[in-house]
Design an enzyme around this catalytic site. Sequence first.
Site, PDB file in Angstrom:
ATOM      1  N   GLU A 251      -4.445 -10.398  -0.545  1.00 56.75           N
ATOM      2  CA  GLU A 251      -5.189 -10.377   0.663  1.00 56.75           C
ATOM      3  C   GLU A 251      -6.752 -10.480  -0.023  1.00 56.75           C
ATOM      4  O   GLU A 251      -7.090 -10.000  -1.002  1.00 56.75           O
ATOM      5  CB  GLU A 251      -5.513  -8.837   1.204  1.00 56.75           C
ATOM      6  CG  GLU A 251      -4.252  -8.573   2.035  1.00 56.75           C
ATOM      7  CD  GLU A 251      -4.093  -7.089   2.539  1.00 56.75           C
ATOM      8  OE1 GLU A 251      -4.958  -6.523   2.889  1.00 56.75           O
ATOM      9  OE2 GLU A 251      -2.914  -6.629   2.548  1.00 56.75           O
TER      10      GLU A 251
ATOM     11  N   GLU B 228       0.783  -1.277  -0.043  1.00 57.88           N
ATOM     12  CA  GLU B 228      -0.150  -0.044   0.073  1.00 57.88           C
ATOM     13  C   GLU B 228       0.719   1.180   0.097  1.00 57.88           C
ATOM     14  O   GLU B 228       0.960   2.093   0.909  1.00 57.88           O
ATOM     15  CB  GLU B 228      -1.035  -0.048   1.219  1.00 57.88           C
ATOM     16  CG  GLU B 228      -1.895  -0.990   1.214  1.00 57.88           C
ATOM     17  CD  GLU B 228      -3.054  -0.717   0.275  1.00 57.88           C
ATOM     18  OE1 GLU B 228      -3.579   0.518   0.149  1.00 57.88           O
ATOM     19  OE2 GLU B 228      -3.785  -1.400  -0.269  1.00 57.88           O
TER      20      GLU B 228
HETATM   21  C1  IPT Z   1      -5.573  -3.624   3.323  1.00 57.28           C
HETATM   22  C2  IPT Z   1      -4.118  -3.431   3.869  1.00 57.28           C
HETATM   23  O1  IPT Z   1      -3.008  -3.884   3.072  1.00 57.28           O
HETATM   24  C3  IPT Z   1      -4.191  -4.411   5.382  1.00 57.28           C
HETATM   25  O2  IPT Z   1      -3.045  -3.996   6.107  1.00 57.28           O
HETATM   26  C4  IPT Z   1      -5.305  -3.923   6.022  1.00 57.28           C
HETATM   27  O3  IPT Z   1      -5.466  -2.651   6.427  1.00 57.28           O
HETATM   28  C5  IPT Z   1      -6.456  -4.265   5.094  1.00 57.28           C
HETATM   29  O4  IPT Z   1      -6.637  -3.653   4.148  1.00 57.28           O
HETATM   30  C6  IPT Z   1      -7.865  -4.190   5.960  1.00 57.28           C
HETATM   31  O5  IPT Z   1      -8.140  -4.628   7.190  1.00 57.28           O
HETATM   32  S1  IPT Z   1      -5.483  -1.980   2.344  1.00 57.28           S
HETATM   33  C7  IPT Z   1      -7.090  -1.632   1.852  1.00 57.28           C
HETATM   34  C8  IPT Z   1      -7.048  -0.332   1.359  1.00 57.28           C
HETATM   35  C9  IPT Z   1      -7.755  -2.746   1.125  1.00 57.28           C
END
Ligand code: IPT
Length: 999
Positions: free
Chosen positions: A493, A428
């Site tokens: 993710e 990010e």
């Molecule tokens: C994404 C992040 O990479 C992670 O650290 C965490 O914040 C997650 O989201 C949410 O819990 S970034 C998001 C803008 C998709």
Amino acid sequence: MERRKKKRWEDETITGVGRREARTSFYGDSARHVSLNGDWKFLYLEAPEFSPAGFEEPGSGAGWDTIDVPSVWQMRGYDHMHYTDVLYLFPVNPPYVPSKNPTGIYKRSFVLDDAWFAGDTILKFHGVDSAYDIWVNGVHAGYSKVSRLPAEFDVTSLVKPGENDVTVRVYKWSDGTYLEDQDMWWFSGIYRDVELINEPKNAVLDCRVTAVLDTACECGRAAIDLTVKGVGSGTWSLLDGERLMAEGDFTSSGDQKEIGITAEAGTVRPWTAETPYLYRIRIRFENHEITVRTGFRTIEIKDGNFTVNGTAILLNGVNHHDYSPTEGRAVTYEQMKADVILMKQHNINALRCSHYPAADCLYDLCDEYGLYVIDEADLECHGFEWVENYTWISDDPAWETAYVDRAVRMVRRDFNHPSILMWSLGNESAFGCNFVKSAEAVRTVDPSRLVHYEGDFEAEAADVYSTMYTWLDKLEEIGRGEKGNQKPHVMCEYGHSMGNGAGCLKAYQDLFRKYKRLQGGFIWEWYDHGFLTKDEEGHEYYRYGGSYGDFPNNGNFCIDGLLMPDRTPSPSLTEYRQVIAPVEIRKKTGSGREILLKNWYDFKDLSHLCVKWWISCDETVQEEGVIEDLNAGPGEGCRLEIPYRPFMPESNTDYYLNVSVCLKQDVPYAGKGHEVSRGQFLLKEHLETAVLHEAGGRFVTEDDGILFKVKGKSSEVVFHKIYGRLERWTVDGKPYVTAGPEVTVYRATIDNDMYKKDDWMNKYFIQLPDEQMEYFRTEEHENHVDVTIGTYFGCLNQSWGFLCDYHYTVYGDGAVTCRLEGKQIQRGKAEPGFLPRIGIRLKASKDLQKAAWYGLGFQENYADSREAAFMGVYRSDVDGMSTNYVYPQENGHREEVSWYSLGDGERSLLVTADRPLGLNIHNYTEESLEEAKYPWQIKEAEDVIIHMDYLHSGLGSNSCGQEQEEAYKVKRQDFALSFTMRAVDAAEDVAQSKIKYLD
Ligand code: IPT
């Protein structure tokens, strides 16, 4: 305008002072290592400038506090606890940081004996947040930053025999902070190990091993790159256990020399996450001996996929942060080992170090137990997105050194771990020239692995196309090759496991398995990051953002793991385990006794597994067996005949074939018999019978214009004629139902409904229903009374609703049947896109605390999260039917329930449904669940609260990502629920549940 001179900890071009070159961690080392963990003197200051004169001198420190190392100082009462996802806690003014810069001075002494001085003295910090200066015996010895990487200092010239002093001054804020804006708690201090290494004068400084596999001959080759210091000769050997596979020698004549060795290993056992076979490389140089572990495997892109040993793999992963509910970011080997074991037990095969390198031992564990790793540089500058200048430093060459340093030092440290598949440049942080340079630098140090960076949206610099939280439809487009570049895809993710959820994991897995290009992903995330608290009234609970008065904060956005803070698996982890199970069990309808096993392993066949099967009905196992020989190679299927005997079914009983695929032998992470996958199939054997209600039960009715009562020989049912409700139902003077059914469309908001909540509750007011009486009719028959109540259900200022008919039949034998039909109605336009549920709520007497149900269980399950649940008769006390989420929300739902009972141990209320429904039973209302911010605030209700749902919406993953799929959204629609309530002997609930009545 003139800017002030940068302080050392504000200079993005300085990556360290006096710090040694980063090098690989050794698995074994003959050099003495002395731990400096333990109690240190500690002085907490508001800014470094307040340091007392002479603080670095030996002997200073009188009157300071004591702190344990490793730890983060916020968990020891200094500074304050603060959680933000994206926001920096100060103006975005890189590389400058606030003048008020919380600082901790650490100090301790250590004693060195004379023998020590035959070698050099290396002081090693494994992790300090965020930047720090060190002094040894009053002399400045160095400076370092990058919180989640080690730093080593050669302090040989500064130490002496006897007592020595080390002082470390740690700054909370530094220019490095701009690169450490991960979504997590702000912690500071010496939070990983500190040690002294007594390095021989002639020593192995570094040993980088690239071990590859030639799949054609299953032969291994290891390229060993050594850096040695001093003059002398050495030997190397490659070992399989104690068996020597190859050896050789070398000499060195310089101060510091690079030596290249190639070890031909011959036939080897390949390393994969499924077969994590490790070899050792032992290097001896003069009197110094080190060992590193290695595994033979080749990672490459082939035919559009990333492959391990030539085979495209599927990653079933999780994102892992360092976390402890009492220690913050300081974690122990034991905890990490427990994490890795738990992952393996749950079929997880990959781990992403989000979003920074972990302590060495995590990689050792992944090598040993078998997890593919994405190792990620300690780099995130997310706050720049919020100022709408996201590329500010990522695309500024002035910061290149800082970016490259973070990636390269990680690669140098973690080089030898076979588990590492990809190097991730960070998280990010937009994209820019500094990532291009980082990728180049990483490839120079290690061309044998892949480069990952999600922020590189077009995968210009990265080898894989990585996305996060991609919705299913977009993911399918990527799978089909219609979107993005042509590189293999991974979801770094997805499946945001905040609170109750994530749902729809199966839908993701189906796509991963369908499209060759999609190579799996990593659930966000492993842990709920809450901190254990005991308040003055003795409530124990977990705090999250805002609980400490921290502002701004992201609340419970850090409570988003598959594990509760105390490592209790959330239902979603059990669900994930089944969704990703490496063996899928299928059965075609009409296939008789035949089942099909599909092997989803990438490398293994099924010979290490057996099938346990059993035929179940209600709470009993009628027959069971084991099948030992399973023959299916990776990707293949096999058919099995389950040899259960023919049987005569009992009437009104469902029979299931249950199949559990289990380990035949103990493995390092689980014992023999550990279940890897499960499946359940309803058998066709079924016999339906029905009886008449007992005739002749006498009853009398009373009507006072407000209440209408039907009194049987031992029961009394009371209806309210004005409100149009069943008021209560008692048998033998004992109250069972304390408030009759009323329609509801609301559930206590789950985190994954956070973007629906405002509309649902402030626009459509689904929590504020009104059920109005339309008509009330009674009809008395010989052995029953019919009570028909018409109602109109709607919510505050809404034009949509339902016209409902409740047809109650009260029998002389005490049974009450309710047939409810709801007809949808909308006379305006505004209405929610979908509803959390359509169902009824009723209340039962509080002393009925023993529940049983026949339906999906044991654990809670929802329409889009029920892969792990089996049909069966389950028992629990009412409290045990709730899942205690850190942030209270809807929980404990069970699908496919045909009957349930609620009893006091002697007598039970038994409810049998004509068509399976959704069930929740709690000791609290959803209103009080909604209000509570912590579990101890959930108000105990005076009754047992029961929900019987015609439909209940899925969970989705919309707190960050995919909404509920359309099929799992409950749309406004006609509905019907039909059930019978009876009072029975507690021990008789199963038997009584089988009595079906003729209409
Ligand atoms: C994404 C992040 O990479 C992670 O650290 C965490 O914040 C997650 O989201 C949410 O819990 S970034 C998001 C803008 C998709």
